[in-house]
Design a protein around this motif. Structure first.
Motif, PDB file in Angstrom:
ATOM      1  N   TRP A   1       0.826  -1.208   0.000  1.00 42.35           N
ATOM      2  CA  TRP A   1       0.000   0.000   0.000  1.00 42.35           C
ATOM      3  C   TRP A   1       0.871   1.274   0.000  1.00 42.35           C
ATOM      4  O   TRP A   1       0.416   2.335  -0.373  1.00 42.35           O
ATOM      5  N   GLN A   2       2.124   1.129   0.405  1.00 37.74           N
ATOM      6  CA  GLN A   2       3.012   2.285   0.539  1.00 37.74           C
ATOM      7  C   GLN A   2       4.224   2.200  -0.387  1.00 37.74           C
ATOM      8  O   GLN A   2       5.171   2.950  -0.221  1.00 37.74           O
ATOM      9  N   SER A   3       4.207   1.324  -1.370  1.00 37.43           N
ATOM     10  CA  SER A   3       5.376   1.115  -2.213  1.00 37.43           C
ATOM     11  C   SER A   3       5.282   1.903  -3.521  1.00 37.43           C
ATOM     12  O   SER A   3       4.223   1.942  -4.160  1.00 37.43           O
ATOM     13  N   SER A   4       6.399   2.502  -3.913  1.00 39.09           N
ATOM     14  CA  SER A   4       6.468   3.171  -5.212  1.00 39.09           C
ATOM     15  C   SER A   4       7.071   2.265  -6.273  1.00 39.09           C
ATOM     16  O   SER A   4       7.074   2.598  -7.461  1.00 39.09           O
TER      17      SER A   4
ATOM     18  N   ALA B   1       0.845  -2.326  12.478  1.00 38.49           N
ATOM     19  CA  ALA B   1       1.361  -1.012  12.094  1.00 38.49           C
ATOM     20  C   ALA B   1       1.047  -0.715  10.626  1.00 38.49           C
ATOM     21  O   ALA B   1       0.713   0.428  10.273  1.00 38.49           O
ATOM     22  N   CYS B   2       1.142  -1.742   9.778  1.00 37.08           N
ATOM     23  CA  CYS B   2       0.777  -1.572   8.367  1.00 37.08           C
ATOM     24  C   CYS B   2      -0.703  -1.197   8.235  1.00 37.08           C
ATOM     25  O   CYS B   2      -1.061  -0.289   7.476  1.00 37.08           O
ATOM     26  N   GLN B   3      -1.557  -1.907   8.960  1.00 36.12           N
ATOM     27  CA  GLN B   3      -2.987  -1.618   8.899  1.00 36.12           C
ATOM     28  C   GLN B   3      -3.268  -0.170   9.275  1.00 36.12           C
ATOM     29  O   GLN B   3      -4.060   0.523   8.635  1.00 36.12           O
ATOM     30  N   LYS B   4      -2.595   0.289  10.320  1.00 36.39           N
ATOM     31  CA  LYS B   4      -2.785   1.662  10.791  1.00 36.39           C
ATOM     32  C   LYS B   4      -2.251   2.667   9.771  1.00 36.39           C
ATOM     33  O   LYS B   4      -2.909   3.663   9.448  1.00 36.39           O
ATOM     34  N   LYS B   5      -1.067   2.394   9.246  1.00 38.57           N
ATOM     35  CA  LYS B   5      -0.447   3.300   8.280  1.00 38.57           C
ATOM     36  C   LYS B   5      -1.232   3.337   6.974  1.00 38.57           C
ATOM     37  O   LYS B   5      -1.283   4.373   6.291  1.00 38.57           O
ATOM     38  N   ASN B   6      -1.856   2.219   6.611  1.00 41.30           N
ATOM     39  CA  ASN B   6      -2.574   2.125   5.342  1.00 41.30           C
ATOM     40  C   ASN B   6      -4.010   2.631   5.415  1.00 41.30           C
ATOM     41  O   ASN B   6      -4.728   2.601   4.410  1.00 41.30           O
ATOM     42  N   LYS B   7      -4.439   3.073   6.593  1.00 36.11           N
ATOM     43  CA  LYS B   7      -5.806   3.559   6.762  1.00 36.11           C
ATOM     44  C   LYS B   7      -6.102   4.656   5.742  1.00 36.11           C
ATOM     45  O   LYS B   7      -5.356   5.626   5.603  1.00 36.11           O
ATOM     46  N   GLY B   8      -7.188   4.481   5.016  1.00 37.65           N
ATOM     47  CA  GLY B   8      -7.591   5.463   4.008  1.00 37.65           C
ATOM     48  C   GLY B   8      -6.832   5.356   2.700  1.00 37.65           C
ATOM     49  O   GLY B   8      -7.112   6.110   1.762  1.00 37.65           O
ATOM     50  N   SER B   9      -5.870   4.418   2.615  1.00 37.19           N
ATOM     51  CA  SER B   9      -5.060   4.277   1.399  1.00 37.19           C
ATOM     52  C   SER B   9      -5.616   3.182   0.502  1.00 37.19           C
ATOM     53  O   SER B   9      -6.349   2.289   0.943  1.00 37.19           O
ATOM     54  N   GLN B  10      -5.240   3.253  -0.754  1.00 39.18           N
ATOM     55  CA  GLN B  10      -5.547   2.201  -1.713  1.00 39.18           C
ATOM     56  C   GLN B  10      -4.252   1.688  -2.312  1.00 39.18           C
ATOM     57  O   GLN B  10      -3.232   2.386  -2.313  1.00 39.18           O
TER      58      GLN B  10
ATOM     59  N   VAL C   1      -2.593 -13.200   1.588  1.00 42.10           N
ATOM     60  CA  VAL C   1      -1.796 -12.917   2.780  1.00 42.10           C
ATOM     61  C   VAL C   1      -1.678 -11.417   3.008  1.00 42.10           C
ATOM     62  O   VAL C   1      -1.707 -10.942   4.147  1.00 42.10           O
ATOM     63  N   ALA C   2      -1.597 -10.648   1.935  1.00 48.35           N
ATOM     64  CA  ALA C   2      -1.433  -9.203   2.055  1.00 48.35           C
ATOM     65  C   ALA C   2      -2.634  -8.522   2.705  1.00 48.35           C
ATOM     66  O   ALA C   2      -2.505  -7.396   3.214  1.00 48.35           O
ATOM     67  N   LEU C   3      -3.774  -9.178   2.732  1.00 46.20           N
ATOM     68  CA  LEU C   3      -4.929  -8.581   3.420  1.00 46.20           C
ATOM     69  C   LEU C   3      -4.652  -8.364   4.900  1.00 46.20           C
ATOM     70  O   LEU C   3      -5.330  -7.567   5.551  1.00 46.20           O
ATOM     71  N   ALA C   4      -3.653  -9.060   5.435  1.00 45.33           N
ATOM     72  CA  ALA C   4      -3.256  -8.830   6.830  1.00 45.33           C
ATOM     73  C   ALA C   4      -2.650  -7.448   7.017  1.00 45.33           C
ATOM     74  O   ALA C   4      -2.539  -6.955   8.140  1.00 45.33           O
ATOM     75  N   GLN C   5      -2.254  -6.798   5.913  1.00 47.07           N
ATOM     76  CA  GLN C   5      -1.712  -5.443   5.960  1.00 47.07           C
ATOM     77  C   GLN C   5      -2.742  -4.391   5.553  1.00 47.07           C
ATOM     78  O   GLN C   5      -2.475  -3.194   5.660  1.00 47.07           O
ATOM     79  N   ALA C   6      -3.893  -4.832   5.089  1.00 43.77           N
ATOM     80  CA  ALA C   6      -4.888  -3.918   4.522  1.00 43.77           C
ATOM     81  C   ALA C   6      -5.516  -3.047   5.598  1.00 43.77           C
ATOM     82  O   ALA C   6      -5.561  -3.430   6.781  1.00 43.77           O
ATOM     83  N   PRO C   7      -6.015  -1.876   5.217  1.00 46.41           N
ATOM     84  CA  PRO C   7      -6.757  -1.055   6.181  1.00 46.41           C
ATOM     85  C   PRO C   7      -7.900  -1.861   6.784  1.00 46.41           C
ATOM     86  O   PRO C   7      -8.570  -2.631   6.082  1.00 46.41           O
ATOM     87  N   GLN C   8      -8.118  -1.693   8.082  1.00 42.16           N
ATOM     88  CA  GLN C   8      -9.145  -2.465   8.774  1.00 42.16           C
ATOM     89  C   GLN C   8     -10.511  -2.334   8.118  1.00 42.16           C
ATOM     90  O   GLN C   8     -11.290  -3.289   8.090  1.00 42.16           O
ATOM     91  N   ALA C   9     -10.812  -1.176   7.580  1.00 40.88           N
ATOM     92  CA  ALA C   9     -12.117  -0.957   6.958  1.00 40.88           C
ATOM     93  C   ALA C   9     -12.344  -1.887   5.767  1.00 40.88           C
ATOM     94  O   ALA C   9     -13.487  -2.221   5.443  1.00 40.88           O
ATOM     95  N   ASP C  10     -11.251  -2.324   5.121  1.00 40.52           N
ATOM     96  CA  ASP C  10     -11.375  -3.175   3.940  1.00 40.52           C
ATOM     97  C   ASP C  10     -11.624  -4.639   4.279  1.00 40.52           C
ATOM     98  O   ASP C  10     -12.051  -5.403   3.412  1.00 40.52           O
ATOM     99  N   VAL C  11     -11.337  -5.035   5.506  1.00 41.13           N
ATOM    100  CA  VAL C  11     -11.458  -6.454   5.871  1.00 41.13           C
ATOM    101  C   VAL C  11     -12.391  -6.681   7.055  1.00 41.13           C
ATOM    102  O   VAL C  11     -12.624  -7.835   7.443  1.00 41.13           O
TER     103      VAL C  11
END
Length: 591
Positions: free
Chosen positions: A34-37, A149-158, A255-265
């Protein structure tokens, strides 16, 4: 001489370059997509996950030892109650492009971080926990903290998306666990090619694997050629390691859904089994285990669709529709089934043939399952072909308590993708002492011993499922078979069996109640009510039958039967009556 020295140096350096050092903190080891360029999807996902229809999945004990059957029964009951979602989940797999990608062993790295894509990501997380067990920190806690921490950081992100023009020389690369295990290659690697259907890909495809070349099996190329003929001449198999400046790949979100914003899962928790808790926590190993048992990747469904389309227009009428799958020991581990000959002999009376998948072409293997009425085999990678089964197929697995405990849910995604009936029979170990519990990490998977008694149970189930009515010796064996048919959602076949044993049924309260269950499962409420009335007369000492009679009469609007049932309950079982009406106050007004 210089060439030889360089070759030796390269061969010495390659294992080191292929190694992934897992001693660092998870934040330094695992990519947060979610945070990678450097890692981007080629299109915006239309969904991350969604509910889907699934299979009928059941298991029964057919050991000769009561204690083994008790343990099998308890394990199946607990597993289905605590590990099975109310509906399976389809998780999206999408085309992606990566800068500075590296393939090491069976993993893919971007910016020197492991991409947690599908099964390879799951193995990487497990490897981190195992390799750091002896350290002075808890690797599970470290992983959980990282994922939260990923879930928190990714909040509101796509997930980042970059629609780029695909140049002809851009490669598509696939990580493989290995190229000799049919299950892992088909389910984890070959499925990835399906994401190319939507991008107009014209480049080179490379499967990267960690095993030596001499272990690679011919089925890998054969299935690629059969199911992806448009890529002829552009598919290659190369050992890892391999580096790319830019490469296309498939990104499996399981597996990556474990990093997804909580709202998505968050809504996944609504599918949780009641006995598994209130919330699904994908940041824990237990939560991911639970989730993985119920996941079907979109690429697995796409491979099934592509395979079924590939056999359209071909004549496969010469293939059997009822068959027992044996093993070609030249290409399989030696797991002899003690009792196989007797089982095959009994099945032959009902037009079953014995086959080995290895003796058929890829399209024939697909057609075998697509046309199958019944497939039966011992636990093994051959059940990968269940992916291609038609929805009416009965797929029978012969296993042991060990396969129930260690491997049963491995094939759930394939069964759910097909929507078939997947029924396992857990027999005895083919070992000197079948009561000694094997150690998986020492003994591996032990082979099956199917006794004459176990064979009779398996065959009786199969032929009943096909609409026959085998002669059952006593009410107990009839009741056991009927219960199994009902759990397999074969109510009509259970009814046929009971109709052939009417004298036995009419004299047994247990069988009468099972007959009522058959009518209930078939939606025949009036017939269910009639049978329940007969059951009440057969054994007036059962207050439970009166309660069930009440609810059945209430559902089909029979007030006179309702009043009669309540009056008998009040007269003969006053304490039960008071408890019942106390819990259902409206019943007093009905009475």
């Amino acid at each position: 001489m210089v060439t030889s020295v360089n070759k030796v140096q390269q061969e010495t350096a390659e294992p080191l370059r292929n190694k992934i050092d897992l001693s660092f903190d998870p934040d330094s080891l695992f990519l947060n997509p979610w945070q990678s360029s450097a890692f981007k999807l080629l299109r915006k996902p239309d969904f991350l996950w969604r509910e889907m229809d699934g299979a009928v999945i059941e298991g029964f004990g057919v050991s000769d030892h009561a204690q083994i059957n008790d343990r099998s029964r308890a394990h199946v009951k607990t597993t289905l109650r605590r590990r099975r979602f109310s509906a399976p989940v389809e998780v999206n797999v999408l085309p992606a492009v990566a800068d500075r990608a590296e393939f090491r062993k069976s993993a893919m790295l971007v910016d020197e971080k492991i991409v947690m894509s599908g099964a390879s990501g799951w193995r990487a997380l497990n490897a981190y926990r195992w390799e750091n067990e002896a350290e002075d920190f808890d690797p599970e806690e470290k992983l959980q903290a990282f994922l939260l921490a990923c879930q928190k950081k990714n909040k509101g992100s796509q997930l980042p998306v970059e629609q780029i023009f695909l140049e002809n020389d851009l490669d598509f690369a696939v990580e493989c666990r290995n190229t000799f295990n049919f299950y892992h290659f088909m389910v984890e690697s070959l499925t990835q090619l399906t994401v190319l259907d939507e991008v107009g890909f014209q480049g080179r495809i490379t499967f990267h694997y960690p095993n030596s070349e001499d272990k690679r099996r011919d089925f890998t190329s054969a299935f690629v050629e059969a199911l992806f003929p448009e890529f002829a001449g552009r598919v290659f198999f190369e050992r890892a390691p391999q580096d790319y400046g830019m490469v296309m790949t498939a990104f499996d979100l399981t597996v990556a859904l474990a990093q997804a914003p909580q709202a998505d899962v968050a809504d996944l928790s609504k599918l949780m089994p009641k006995d598994a808790g209130d919330d699904l926590d994908l940041s824990t190993t237990a939560g991911r285990h639970l989730f993985n048992s119920n996941v079907v990747s979109s690429s697995l469904l796409a491979l099934r669709a592509r395979a079924l389309k590939a056999i359209e227009g071909h004549d496969f009428s010469y293939l059997p529709k009822r068959f027992y799958v044996g093993r070609d020991m030249r290409n399989s581990r030696a797991r002899p089934v003690d009792g196989e000959a007797q089982l095959v002999e009994h099945l032959a009376r009902f037009d079953f043939e014995q086959v080995a998948f290895e003796h058929f072409t890829p399209l024939e293997q697909i057609a075998l399952m697509a046309q199958a009425e019944v497939m039966i085999s011992c636990h093994g990678a051959g059940f990968t072909n269940m992916l291609f089964a038609n929805k009416d197929a009965l797929v029978i697995e012969l296993g042991t308590l060990q396969t129930a405990q260690e491997r049963w849910s491995d094939f759930w995604p394939l069964a759910n993708a097909a929507g078939c009936r997947y029924i396992s029979f857990f027999a005895d170990y083919n070992a000197e002492d079948p009561l000694i519990e094997p150690r998986f990490n020492v003994d591996g998977i032990l082979p099956v011993r199917l006794s004459s008694k176990g064979t009779a149970q398996v065959v009786s189930f199969i032929v009943s499922a096909l609409g026959h009515a085998p002669n059952m010796p006593n009410p107990a064996s009839l009741a056991q078979l009927v219960r199994r048919l009902l759990r397999a959602r074969l109510a009509q076949q259970a009814m046929t069996l009971m109709e052939a044993h009417q004298p036995m049924v009419r004299g047994s309260i247990d069988l009468m109640l099972l007959l009522a269950d058959c009518h209930k499962d078939m939606g025949e409420t009036q017939s269910e009510l009639v049978v329940l009335e007969q059951a009440c007369n057969l054994d007036p000492s059962r207050w439970q039958t009166l309660i069930r009679l009440f609810w059945c009469a209430n559902s089909c609007d029979r007030p006179e039967v309702i009043r009669w049932a309540l009056s008998v309950l009040e007269r003969d079982f006053p304490k039960r009556y008071e408890a019942f009406v106390t819990n259902h106050e409206w019943v007093r007004f009905v009475a």
